[in-house]
Design an enzyme around this catalytic site. Sequence first.
Site, PDB file in Angstrom:
ATOM      1  N   LEU A  20      -3.635  -7.536  13.820  1.00  0.00           N
ATOM      2  CA  LEU A  20      -4.613  -6.747  14.583  1.00  0.00           C
ATOM      3  C   LEU A  20      -4.298  -5.249  14.494  1.00  0.00           C
ATOM      4  O   LEU A  20      -4.025  -4.592  15.492  1.00  0.00           O
ATOM      5  CB  LEU A  20      -4.698  -7.201  16.047  1.00  0.00           C
ATOM      6  CG  LEU A  20      -5.183  -8.640  16.270  1.00  0.00           C
ATOM      7  CD1 LEU A  20      -5.254  -8.976  17.757  1.00  0.00           C
ATOM      8  CD2 LEU A  20      -6.559  -8.866  15.631  1.00  0.00           C
TER       9      LEU A  20
ATOM     10  N   ALA B  34      -4.762 -10.608   4.171  1.00  0.00           N
ATOM     11  CA  ALA B  34      -4.196  -9.487   4.948  1.00  0.00           C
ATOM     12  C   ALA B  34      -3.738  -8.361   4.030  1.00  0.00           C
ATOM     13  O   ALA B  34      -3.006  -8.583   3.068  1.00  0.00           O
ATOM     14  CB  ALA B  34      -3.019  -9.978   5.791  1.00  0.00           C
TER      15      ALA B  34
ATOM     16  N   THR C  64       2.880  -3.561   3.908  1.00  0.00           N
ATOM     17  CA  THR C  64       2.040  -4.768   4.102  1.00  0.00           C
ATOM     18  C   THR C  64       1.662  -5.412   2.769  1.00  0.00           C
ATOM     19  O   THR C  64       1.816  -6.627   2.593  1.00  0.00           O
ATOM     20  CB  THR C  64       0.773  -4.403   4.904  1.00  0.00           C
ATOM     21  OG1 THR C  64       1.154  -4.186   6.264  1.00  0.00           O
ATOM     22  CG2 THR C  64      -0.271  -5.505   4.846  1.00  0.00           C
TER      23      THR C  64
ATOM     24  N   THR D 278      -8.215  -7.260  -6.008  1.00  0.00           N
ATOM     25  CA  THR D 278      -9.340  -6.330  -6.161  1.00  0.00           C
ATOM     26  C   THR D 278      -9.542  -5.923  -7.621  1.00  0.00           C
ATOM     27  O   THR D 278      -8.586  -5.935  -8.413  1.00  0.00           O
ATOM     28  CB  THR D 278      -9.061  -5.065  -5.315  1.00  0.00           C
ATOM     29  OG1 THR D 278     -10.005  -4.057  -5.640  1.00  0.00           O
ATOM     30  CG2 THR D 278      -7.674  -4.492  -5.572  1.00  0.00           C
ATOM     31  N   ASP D 279     -10.765  -5.520  -7.955  1.00  0.00           N
ATOM     32  CA  ASP D 279     -11.017  -5.006  -9.312  1.00  0.00           C
ATOM     33  C   ASP D 279     -10.334  -3.654  -9.535  1.00  0.00           C
ATOM     34  O   ASP D 279     -10.190  -3.211 -10.678  1.00  0.00           O
ATOM     35  CB  ASP D 279     -12.528  -4.910  -9.584  1.00  0.00           C
ATOM     36  CG  ASP D 279     -13.292  -4.011  -8.615  1.00  0.00           C
ATOM     37  OD1 ASP D 279     -12.667  -3.436  -7.697  1.00  0.00           O
ATOM     38  OD2 ASP D 279     -14.523  -3.874  -8.781  1.00  0.00           O
ATOM     39  N   GLU D 280      -9.916  -3.007  -8.436  1.00  0.00           N
ATOM     40  CA  GLU D 280      -9.328  -1.664  -8.586  1.00  0.00           C
ATOM     41  C   GLU D 280      -8.011  -1.680  -9.365  1.00  0.00           C
ATOM     42  O   GLU D 280      -7.566  -0.648  -9.857  1.00  0.00           O
ATOM     43  CB  GLU D 280      -9.115  -1.000  -7.216  1.00  0.00           C
ATOM     44  CG  GLU D 280     -10.415  -0.844  -6.466  1.00  0.00           C
ATOM     45  CD  GLU D 280     -10.360   0.179  -5.344  1.00  0.00           C
ATOM     46  OE1 GLU D 280      -9.372   0.922  -5.255  1.00  0.00           O
ATOM     47  OE2 GLU D 280     -11.322   0.228  -4.569  1.00  0.00           O
TER      48      GLU D 280
ATOM     49  N   TYR E 294      -3.326   2.558  -2.895  1.00  0.00           N
ATOM     50  CA  TYR E 294      -3.856   1.230  -2.517  1.00  0.00           C
ATOM     51  C   TYR E 294      -3.851   0.292  -3.721  1.00  0.00           C
ATOM     52  O   TYR E 294      -3.295  -0.813  -3.662  1.00  0.00           O
ATOM     53  CB  TYR E 294      -5.284   1.374  -1.963  1.00  0.00           C
ATOM     54  CG  TYR E 294      -6.047   0.063  -1.944  1.00  0.00           C
ATOM     55  CD1 TYR E 294      -5.705  -0.962  -1.061  1.00  0.00           C
ATOM     56  CD2 TYR E 294      -7.110  -0.166  -2.835  1.00  0.00           C
ATOM     57  CE1 TYR E 294      -6.395  -2.178  -1.063  1.00  0.00           C
ATOM     58  CE2 TYR E 294      -7.804  -1.377  -2.834  1.00  0.00           C
ATOM     59  CZ  TYR E 294      -7.438  -2.377  -1.955  1.00  0.00           C
ATOM     60  OH  TYR E 294      -8.117  -3.581  -1.963  1.00  0.00           O
ATOM     61  N   SER E 295      -4.483   0.716  -4.829  1.00  0.00           N
ATOM     62  CA  SER E 295      -4.614  -0.222  -5.954  1.00  0.00           C
ATOM     63  C   SER E 295      -3.256  -0.506  -6.588  1.00  0.00           C
ATOM     64  O   SER E 295      -3.019  -1.627  -7.074  1.00  0.00           O
ATOM     65  CB  SER E 295      -5.635   0.272  -6.985  1.00  0.00           C
ATOM     66  OG  SER E 295      -5.353   1.569  -7.418  1.00  0.00           O
TER      67      SER E 295
ATOM     68  N   LYS F 118      -1.739  -3.204  -4.519  1.00  0.00           N
ATOM     69  CA  LYS F 118      -2.383  -4.501  -4.786  1.00  0.00           C
ATOM     70  C   LYS F 118      -1.927  -5.031  -6.156  1.00  0.00           C
ATOM     71  O   LYS F 118      -1.665  -6.224  -6.309  1.00  0.00           O
ATOM     72  CB  LYS F 118      -3.908  -4.370  -4.758  1.00  0.00           C
ATOM     73  CG  LYS F 118      -4.516  -4.090  -3.396  1.00  0.00           C
ATOM     74  CD  LYS F 118      -4.314  -5.181  -2.371  1.00  0.00           C
ATOM     75  CE  LYS F 118      -5.133  -6.428  -2.615  1.00  0.00           C
ATOM     76  NZ  LYS F 118      -5.013  -7.413  -1.497  1.00  0.00           N
TER      77      LYS F 118
ATOM     78  N   LYS G  99     -15.854   2.253   5.505  1.00  0.00           N
ATOM     79  CA  LYS G  99     -16.281   1.999   4.131  1.00  0.00           C
ATOM     80  C   LYS G  99     -17.717   2.511   3.962  1.00  0.00           C
ATOM     81  O   LYS G  99     -18.473   2.615   4.943  1.00  0.00           O
ATOM     82  CB  LYS G  99     -16.205   0.504   3.824  1.00  0.00           C
ATOM     83  CG  LYS G  99     -14.856  -0.145   4.166  1.00  0.00           C
ATOM     84  CD  LYS G  99     -13.819   0.053   3.076  1.00  0.00           C
ATOM     85  CE  LYS G  99     -12.387  -0.229   3.467  1.00  0.00           C
ATOM     86  NZ  LYS G  99     -12.015  -1.477   3.990  1.00  0.00           N
TER      87      LYS G  99
ATOM     88  N   ARG H  14     -20.139   1.700  -8.115  1.00  0.00           N
ATOM     89  CA  ARG H  14     -19.461   0.508  -7.605  1.00  0.00           C
ATOM     90  C   ARG H  14     -20.369  -0.701  -7.833  1.00  0.00           C
ATOM     91  O   ARG H  14     -21.589  -0.579  -7.895  1.00  0.00           O
ATOM     92  CB  ARG H  14     -19.148   0.659  -6.097  1.00  0.00           C
ATOM     93  CG  ARG H  14     -18.157   1.801  -5.773  1.00  0.00           C
ATOM     94  CD  ARG H  14     -16.780   1.471  -6.314  1.00  0.00           C
ATOM     95  NE  ARG H  14     -15.756   2.492  -6.038  1.00  0.00           N
ATOM     96  CZ  ARG H  14     -15.438   3.494  -6.868  1.00  0.00           C
ATOM     97  NH1 ARG H  14     -16.091   3.651  -8.014  1.00  0.00           N
ATOM     98  NH2 ARG H  14     -14.462   4.333  -6.563  1.00  0.00           N
TER      99      ARG H  14
END
Length: 356
Positions: free
Chosen positions: A40, A90, A108, A137-139, A162-163, A166, A201, A226
Amino acid sequence: MRKLENILVTGGAGFIGSNFIRYVFKNTGFKGKIINLDKLTYAGNAESLSDINSEFGDERYSFVHGDICDKDLVSRVFIDYNIDTVIHFAAESHVDRSIHGPAEFMNTNIIGTFTLLDAAKNFWNGRSDVLFHHISTDEVYGSLGDSGYFFETTPYDPRSPYSASKASSDHIVMAYNHTYGLPVTITNCSNNYGPYQFPEKLIPVIIFNIMDNKTLPVYGDGKNIRDWLFVDDHNSAVWAVVNNGRNGETYNVGGENEWENIKLVTALCEKMALIKGKDKNNFESLINYVKDRPGHDRRYAINCDKIKLELGWKQTVSFDQGLDLTIDWYLKNTQWISNIRSGEYKKWIEKNYGSR
Ligand code: NAD
Ligand code: DAU
């Protein structure tokens, strides 16, 4: 044969996770139990599943409030609920936030994924009727020029914190498959939209700002592209892979629905004008070209032939239908919106962007 009785969904209080849990209970005939482990964070909202909690709570749905990086807690969840399947949503998911504060993304997205994988390996101890499904993700594939598509074989080339986080987690998932024989699958998906999406977003930002008569921030020249997919079409893809995807395989999931940002923003202005009985110029005049996102990827476009041919999956919701459904949901759920906005999200936005 996969057991698929006690599913651990991580991040089930977020946008896609909450839609996924609802989708599974309502659309698939699933008879087992779902355990939702979620910290959360600002992006998690247990209220997004209050209907599911009332209908399936205790017997078939449990919520565990906690962090996927907490090794002891994660191990306990596997034991207490006899988990046979993990569907791992998550994550810290917002590219702009990863630019302002990458640390939580590394924690995370990388350490959290590793913690879950290790707990799964230890608990399952070589079983083959189990599955760890990782949502990516595709990123991770980087950025495209005017032509071409991302395939499952496209080399990884992540460009944002971020990417990169991931991509790192995808590699760890595959390493657990190759090294320890842990049964895994991965889906790499394009941009999702739909109900319950957090208003940071693009699509909810534009809908919210039109509702509030605020300016509509478009990054750079607005020509970034996108590939948009309705969230339940993503959910049906994940369900298809979890049931029938081949061990150790990656499946790309996309909308085959490319839009330049500025064209999408204009389309939203038109739709909102129709609903409000106003001229679209009222809303288009709110469009404000703002400073570009650093390292802004130009174009994403997914080739998803593999999941279509192998698993018979396809998109079912057109962009026109999906946007109408999404706008309608936001217009009707003003309480959800004001609860979300009174929390952490609002504070962060004001600190980083002022009240835009
Ligand atoms: P979201 O930000 O809406 O939700 C993330 C959820 O994870 C929240 O409920 C949050 O509380 C929870 N969470 C975050 N850190 C946690 C931690 N340490 N321990 C436990 N829970 C934690 O994200 P989303 O848009 O629903 O994305 C879900 C997944 O799908 C992510 O893995 C994301 O990378 C991936 N993905 C998203 C999109 C998209 O367009 N939104 C597209 C492709 C892939
Ligand atoms: O492609 C999949 C990814 O899609 C997911 O992995 C991410 O978790 C998800 O956040 C999303 O990333 P994007 O950066 O593509 O989504 P976002 O909605 O933030 O931005 C979409 C496009 O719109 C992007 O080109 C940036 C632009 N944009 C975004 C916002 C929030 C604007 O022009 N103005 C805005 O206010």
